[in-house]
Design an enzyme around this catalytic site. Structure first.
Site, PDB file in Angstrom:
ATOM      1  N   GLU A  38       8.482  -3.275 -22.713  1.00  0.00           N
ATOM      2  CA  GLU A  38       7.695  -2.331 -21.904  1.00  0.00           C
ATOM      3  C   GLU A  38       7.026  -2.962 -20.670  1.00  0.00           C
ATOM      4  OE1 GLU A  38       5.056  -0.155 -24.485  1.00  0.00           O
ATOM      5  OE2 GLU A  38       6.743   0.846 -25.430  1.00  0.00           O
ATOM      6  N   GLU A  83      11.626   1.537 -30.696  1.00  0.00           N
ATOM      7  CA  GLU A  83      10.366   1.995 -31.297  1.00  0.00           C
ATOM      8  C   GLU A  83      10.324   3.523 -31.297  1.00  0.00           C
ATOM      9  OE1 GLU A  83       6.676   0.443 -29.705  1.00  0.00           O
ATOM     10  OE2 GLU A  83       7.536  -1.562 -29.521  1.00  0.00           O
TER      11      GLU A  83
HETATM   12  O1  LIG Z   1       1.066   2.425 -29.582  1.00  0.00           O
HETATM   13  C1  LIG Z   1       2.027   2.172 -30.547  1.00  0.00           C
HETATM   14  C2  LIG Z   1       3.012   1.113 -30.052  1.00  0.00           C
HETATM   15  C3  LIG Z   1       2.384  -0.280 -29.899  1.00  0.00           C
HETATM   16  O2  LIG Z   1       1.766  -0.677 -31.101  1.00  0.00           O
HETATM   17  C4  LIG Z   1       3.513  -1.250 -29.504  1.00  0.00           C
HETATM   18  O3  LIG Z   1       3.087  -2.605 -29.490  1.00  0.00           O
HETATM   19  C5  LIG Z   1       4.042  -0.911 -28.127  1.00  0.00           C
HETATM   20  O4  LIG Z   1       5.341  -1.475 -27.918  1.00  0.00           O
HETATM   21  C6  LIG Z   1       4.058   0.578 -27.897  1.00  0.00           C
HETATM   22  N1  LIG Z   1       4.483   1.199 -26.805  1.00  0.00           N
HETATM   23  C7  LIG Z   1       4.209   2.506 -26.972  1.00  0.00           C
HETATM   24  C8  LIG Z   1       4.521   3.573 -25.973  1.00  0.00           C
HETATM   25  N2  LIG Z   1       4.110   3.194 -24.696  1.00  0.00           N
HETATM   26  C9  LIG Z   1       2.803   3.217 -24.276  1.00  0.00           C
HETATM   27  C10 LIG Z   1       2.499   3.948 -23.176  1.00  0.00           C
HETATM   28  C11 LIG Z   1       1.197   3.977 -22.732  1.00  0.00           C
HETATM   29  C12 LIG Z   1       0.212   3.268 -23.371  1.00  0.00           C
HETATM   30  C13 LIG Z   1       0.538   2.498 -24.477  1.00  0.00           C
HETATM   31  C14 LIG Z   1       1.840   2.484 -24.930  1.00  0.00           C
HETATM   32  C15 LIG Z   1       3.649   2.704 -28.182  1.00  0.00           C
HETATM   33  N3  LIG Z   1       3.572   1.496 -28.749  1.00  0.00           N
END
Ligand SMILES: OC[C@@H]1[C@@H](O)[C@H](O)[C@@H](O)c2nc(CNc3ccccc3)cn21
Length: 449
Positions: A166, A354
């Site tokens: 990401e 994910e």
């Molecule tokens: O928030 C849940 C997971 C997180 O624990 C992971 O480490 C991470 O890879 C992850 N990415 C997202 C989706 N993207 C996102 C977009 C905006 C703010 C935070 C995450 C969710 N998650």
């Protein structure tokens, strides 16, 4: 395939990340990361939570792999903590650090579980941050050195490598909104970070390819979301296009078209000094990958808002039910984004690296953790995924986020995404109903009731 069915050999997995589960931050020669510094900075994380102990996976990995085997996982996605391998981010590698991952790989091999290794899941060595961090171009070359060292050392044992998790979140939340480490509010630094993350990905892919015959495959993981306008008005449509331009196209276009999206270069170029994107850089960034990882959670719904400086937009809540994160449950968005990738960006294999949901899980008096909302979320997204694959999109695997409850970044331990409940005071892992359900899905290679 029947409705809800998956192809033979579909790769069923679960995902975690180093800083979120390992703990043992001062053991085995590990160096400080920017998330150690950030989480120990008062006010940055909920209740001042840190990853100091987390799920104590550094000590409990054997038991955790045993549970993965009992779940029937075919693969396990985890990240390597760069500061365990290079405590100062560069220079002399730390033998105790790589030894931990070799022990983990040993357990996975014995369990017949394929490792999917993310090289960077947000825990930059603090020593590199002190030298400028991702806004500083040199960090891209330090990442390439780290990646090349990992390929040399573990390349024969790792079938899937993911360079970055990401880059959007690292760039924007880490360097513009400041919600994540290193907690900056500097849009120009955010765009330099995005470019250097992509450049470092390209340098790593080049190192991987130059390493000669490699058994493994290499890719990158992006968080991608469909962006829908709140209304059919031209202003809202344009706002949605701008948000799509940042979340999705700012990363997809360089990787698969070799250039940043022109409309967004024009838009942001008026506001922010953008980094130089040389032809050499873009050629490195857009080298072929063996797969693309997609992290999908929800869609975005936006309306025009002339008062918002960055994108003249306002995110609004969609009408669907919300998870504990406030994210709308929108399974159709998974199909929308996967079909768009295959039709407009790449014919390469895709993996859902994910997908999952946080809910306020509790342990019932009977000792069980009943999480029907999570099962419904997962079922609906897997039904959508089954339809997408039946329609010809080459999705080859699915990694549930997450194997276990863990440190949810700025939310600390207040948000539970796991199919295993972690009772942090005792570190007991308790199978939630969704874990038993997911085991049945894997056994059937199909969505079950
Ligand atoms: O928030 C849940 C997971 C997180 O624990 C992971 O480490 C991470 O890879 C992850 N990415 C997202 C989706 N993207 C996102 C977009 C905006 C703010 C935070 C995450 C969710 N998650």
């Amino acid at each position: 395939m029947a409705e809800g069915g998956f192809p033979p050999g579909f790769l069923w997995g679960a995902a975690t990340a180093a800083y979120q589960i390992e703990g043992a931050v001062d053991e085995g020669g590990r160096g400080e990361s920017i998330w150690d510094r950030f989480s120990h900075t008062p006010g940055k994380t909920r209740d001042g939570d840190t990853g100091d102990v987390a799920c104590d996976h550094y000590h409990r990995y054997r038991d955790d792999v045993r549970i993965m085997r009992e779940l029937g996982l075919a693969a396990y996605r985890f990240s390597v903590a760069w500061p365990r391998i290079f405590p100062e981010g560069r220079g002399r590698p730390n033998p105790d650090g790589v030894a931990f991952y070799e022990r983990l790989l040993d357990e996975l091999e014995k369990a017949g579980i394929q490792p999917v290794v993310t090289l960077y899941h947000w825990d930059l060595p603090q020593a590199l941050q002190d030298r400028g961090g991702w806004p500083h171009r040199d960090t891209a070359y330090r990442f390439a050195d780290y990646a090349a060292w990992m390929f040399e050392r573990l390349g024969d044992r790792v079938p899937y490598w993911i360079t970055h998790n990401e880059p959007f979140v690292v760039s924007i939340l880490g360097h513009v909104t400041g919600e994540h480490a290193p907690g900056l509010n500097d849009p120009a630094a955010g765009f330099r970070t995005a470019h250097h993350l992509l450049l470092s990905h390209g340098l790593a892919v080049q190192a991987f390819r130059e390493g000669g015959r490699r058994k493994g495959r290499i890719g990158i993981t992006l968080n991608l979301s469909p962006v829908h306008p709140a209304s059919g008005s031209p202003e809202d449509e344009a706002a949605a296009r701008r948000v799509d331009g940042l979340i999705n196209r700012w990363f997809l276009d360089p990787l698969f078209r070799g250039a940043y999206p022109e409309d967004m270069v024009e838009h942001f170029g008026r506001l922010i000094p953008l980094p130089e994107a040389s032809e050499d850089d873009m050629r490195l960034i857009s080298q072929d990958v063996d797969f693309l990882g997609v992290n999908y959670y929800s869609r975005q719904v936006v309306r025009h808002d002339p008062g918002e400086l960055f994108l003249q937009m306002r995110q609004i809540d969609g009408p669907g039910p919300k998870t504990e994160m406030g994210w709308e449950v929108y399974p159709a968005g998974l199909g929308e984004i996967l079909r768009r990738l295959h039709e407009a960006y790449t014919k390469a294999p895709l993996f859902v690296t994910e997908n999952g949901a946080a809910y306020p899980d509790t342990v019932s008096p009977d000792g069980a953790v009943h999480d029907p909302d999570r099962i419904a979320y997962l079922r609906d997204h897997l039904l959508e995924l089954s339809r997408v694959i039946a329609g010809g999109v080459p999705v080859q695997g699915y990694f549930l986020w997450s194997l276990m409850d863990n440190f949810e970044w700025a939310h600390g331990y207040s948000k539970r995404f796991g199919i295993l409940y972690v009772d942090y005071p005792t570190q007991r892992r308790i199978w939630k109903d969704s874990a038993y359900w997911y085991r049945r899905v894997i056994e059937a290679n199909a969505v079950v009731e």
